[in-house]
Design a protein around this motif. Structure first.
Motif, PDB file in Angstrom:
ATOM      1  N   ALA A 258       1.060  -1.108  -0.068  1.00  8.62           N
ATOM      2  CA  ALA A 258      -0.120   0.116   0.630  1.00  8.62           C
ATOM      3  C   ALA A 258       0.935   1.019  -0.113  1.00  8.62           C
ATOM      4  N   ARG A 259       1.167   1.320   0.968  1.00  8.29           N
ATOM      5  CA  ARG A 259       2.337   2.619   0.769  1.00  8.29           C
ATOM      6  C   ARG A 259       3.011   2.593   2.823  1.00  8.29           C
ATOM      7  N   GLY A 260       4.630   3.355   1.486  1.00  9.37           N
ATOM      8  CA  GLY A 260       5.472   2.641   3.193  1.00  9.37           C
ATOM      9  C   GLY A 260       5.777   3.277   4.191  1.00  9.37           C
ATOM     10  N   GLY A 261       4.716   4.354   4.621  1.00  8.08           N
ATOM     11  CA  GLY A 261       4.130   4.913   5.385  1.00  8.08           C
ATOM     12  C   GLY A 261       3.612   5.066   6.768  1.00  8.08           C
ATOM     13  N   LEU A 262       2.566   3.505   6.318  1.00 13.40           N
ATOM     14  CA  LEU A 262       1.658   2.648   7.777  1.00 13.40           C
ATOM     15  C   LEU A 262       2.210   1.775   8.119  1.00 13.40           C
ATOM     16  N   LEU A 263       3.676   1.816   7.752  1.00 19.83           N
ATOM     17  CA  LEU A 263       3.928   0.591   8.215  1.00 19.83           C
ATOM     18  C   LEU A 263       5.777   1.112   9.445  1.00 19.83           C
ATOM     19  N   ASP A 264       6.244   1.119   9.946  1.00 20.50           N
ATOM     20  CA  ASP A 264       7.634   1.183  10.374  1.00 20.50           C
ATOM     21  C   ASP A 264       8.171   0.076  10.715  1.00 20.50           C
TER      22      ASP A 264
END
Length: 354
Positions: A258-264
């Protein structure tokens, strides 16, 4: 005669836009076209001025827009400076799920309608996500690489190293928009038990789809596969972090297309090394492309692809067709379907009636 700038790139090309508009409006014969080709995806998108996920530069766009009433694009950077330099601009059609590369406040101040293309890559992204699940669960890419390097991994057939199946697995989908719903439909066909977390999802729709709507913590505790499908907003940034990733059952497969920023990403190497994560499949990253010393390059059981989930010919064609439909409506004096700033249309249409 309206002039349209087709500011395409190497995926959704200018010719795709032009052909789609010509096919959808009888007014096309009275429309002139200009072309601009942006360097994406050969050059990654990124911030340009005040907008995100854009390609190209502001001066080149301003020059190409001379005389344009309409611009159709995927990645062109529509900053406040662009709007100030284009007093004749009336419509921007962005062939993406949202107009992230447009300063929407500046567009609204300038009286420019902004449209977008929801669902244009939903099928492609959903199919890719399921492909990542299968690849990670069955070590398809890893085994391919090892075999090509001379290693016949018969030990993958040992019970402790064997993969797992989607049939009967509990799969948690974080986000239940257009992509999440298609993924759920495919997983139901596989025989999976599908959970979803989405605070904006309609409970009856989810139930009718054969999916269970749960809180995020419950989804993480119960799922053997977790796949991200939410939009990235300030509220969803690092939606999965070290604290709630610890809730996952040991050996869980985690997928992010989806998007990298969703996940730490920081806790992921340790979770893989400990076996808390059984496998990780990624198509998006906190930094794109990842730096050469990125720790997940050396982590075990990781499948990586370079932001390809939406990369199908059908996605490019569908994107061009969706925005061309809205341009055709605009040229006929009708309201486009997918307007990001409807107040502008309301003012313009009221003015045309007065």
């Amino acid at each position: 005669m309206p002039h349209i700038l087709a500011a395409g790139d190497l995926f959704v090309t200018p010719s795709l836009f032009i052909d789609a508009v010509k096919a959808r409006t009888s007014a096309a014969a009275d429309v002139s076209f200009g072309e601009l080709t942006l360097p994406w995806p050969i050059e990654p998108f990124g911030p340009v001025g005040s907008v995100d996920e854009a390609s190209g530069d502001v001066p080149s766009l301003i020059e190409a827009m001379a005389g344009a009433e309409i611009v159709v694009t995927q990645m062109a950077p529509f900053t406040a400076e662009v709007f100030e330099s284009a007093p004749g601009l009336r419509l921007i059609s962005i062939c993406r799920g949202g107009p992230v590369n447009v300063d929407l406040e500046a567009a609204t101040r300038a009286g420019v309608i902004v449209t977008y293309a929801p669902g244009r890559n939903a099928v492609a992204a959903a199919e890719f996500a399921v492909g990542l699940m299968l690849t990670a669960m069955r070590r398809i890419v890893i085994a391919d690489s090892e075999l090509k390097n001379g290693a016949w991994r018969g030990d993958y057939y040992s019970y402790e190293n064997a993969g797992s199946e989607l049939d009967g697995a509990t799969v948690g989908l974080i986000g239940y928009g257009a992509i999440g719903r298609i993924v759920a439909r495919v997983l139901n066909a596989f025989g999976s038990n599908v959970l979803t977390y989405d605070p904006y999802a309609d409970a009856e729709t989810v139930k009718d789809d054969g999916v269970e709507l749960v809180e995020l913590s419950e989804l993480l505790r119960r799922s053997s596969v977790v796949s991200l499908h939410a939009r990235l907003t300030p509220e969803t940034h690092h939606l999965l972090n070290a604290e709630n990733l610890s809730l996952l059952p040991r050996g869980t497969v985690l997928v992010n297309s989806a998007r990298g920023g969703l996940l730490d990403y920081a806790p992921l190497p340790a979770l893989l090394a400990s076996g808390q994560l059984g496998a990780l499949a990624l198509d998006v990253y906190d930094i794109e492309p990842p730096p050469a010393d990125w720790p997940l390059f050396d982590a075990p059981n990781v499948v990586l692809s370079p932001h390809l989930a939406g990369a199908t010919k059908q996605t490019a064609e569908r994107a061009a067709n969706i925005v061309a439909d809205d341009i055709a409506l605009y040229l006929r004096g009708e309201r486009p379907r997918y307007v990001a700033n409807p107040a502008v249309w309301n003012v313009l249409s009221a003015g045309s009636r007065s």
